[in-house]
Scaffold this motif. Structure first.
Motif, PDB file in Angstrom:
ATOM      1  N   LEU A 157      51.213  -9.158  52.187  1.00 54.89           N
ATOM      2  CA  LEU A 157      49.966  -9.686  52.772  1.00 54.89           C
ATOM      3  C   LEU A 157      49.807 -11.178  52.480  1.00 54.89           C
ATOM      4  O   LEU A 157      49.398 -11.957  53.350  1.00 54.89           O
ATOM      5  CB  LEU A 157      48.764  -8.904  52.235  1.00 54.89           C
ATOM      6  N   TRP A 205      52.815  -4.623  48.467  1.00 55.06           N
ATOM      7  CA  TRP A 205      51.928  -4.912  49.603  1.00 55.06           C
ATOM      8  C   TRP A 205      51.171  -6.226  49.401  1.00 55.06           C
ATOM      9  O   TRP A 205      50.904  -6.952  50.363  1.00 55.06           O
ATOM     10  CB  TRP A 205      50.951  -3.749  49.832  1.00 55.06           C
ATOM     11  N   LYS A 206      50.848  -6.527  48.177  1.00 62.79           N
ATOM     12  CA  LYS A 206      50.149  -7.794  47.875  1.00 62.79           C
ATOM     13  C   LYS A 206      51.044  -8.981  48.273  1.00 62.79           C
ATOM     14  O   LYS A 206      50.600  -9.951  48.892  1.00 62.79           O
ATOM     15  CB  LYS A 206      49.836  -7.846  46.372  1.00 62.79           C
TER      16      LYS A 206
END
Ligand code: SF4
Ligand code: SF4
Length: 104
Positions: free
Chosen positions: A11, A7-8
């Motif tokens: 994003l 997810w990092k």
């Protein structure tokens, strides 16, 4: 890869600027030394054929008797060898690319 790293990465990709140029929305910059295409000021050409002999891809064909100078832009690799050898300096390397063609 952990879910956190996954997810990092997503994003980070969403909020950062793209690494590539958003062509054609943002036009490409041409710098003075960009090797784009060969141009011949034909009125200054003496049809000596040196450019033809020096061209590594046989992109140039010169005929002195017919006073003809031709370049096959599909073969040209913009090495600049013909520009360097031309005795009358009628050849130049333009910093713009030649118009795309569909046929040879
Ligand atoms: S080297 Fe220059 S003068 Fe000689 S044929 Fe080529 S373009 Fe013309
Ligand atoms: S730039 Fe190089 S490849 Fe292109 S025509 Fe001149 S000598 Fe040939």
């Amino acid at each position: 890869m952990s879910i956190f790293t996954f997810w990092k990465t997503i994003l980070k990709s969403l909020i950062s600027k793209p690494a590539t140029l958003m062509y054609p929305f943002i036009p490409r910059k041409f710098y003075p030394n960009t090797r784009g295409s060969i141009k011949n000021k034909i009125e200054a050409c003496i049809y000596c054929g040196l450019c033809q002999r020096k061209c590594p891809t046989t992109a140039i064909v010169v005929s002195k008797p017919d006073k003809k100078w031709q370049i096959d832009i599909m073969r040209c690799v913009t090495c600049n060898a013909c520009v360097d050898v031309c005795p009358t300096k009628c050849l130049s390397m333009e910093n713009q690319y030649s118009t795309p063609v569909a046929k040879e």
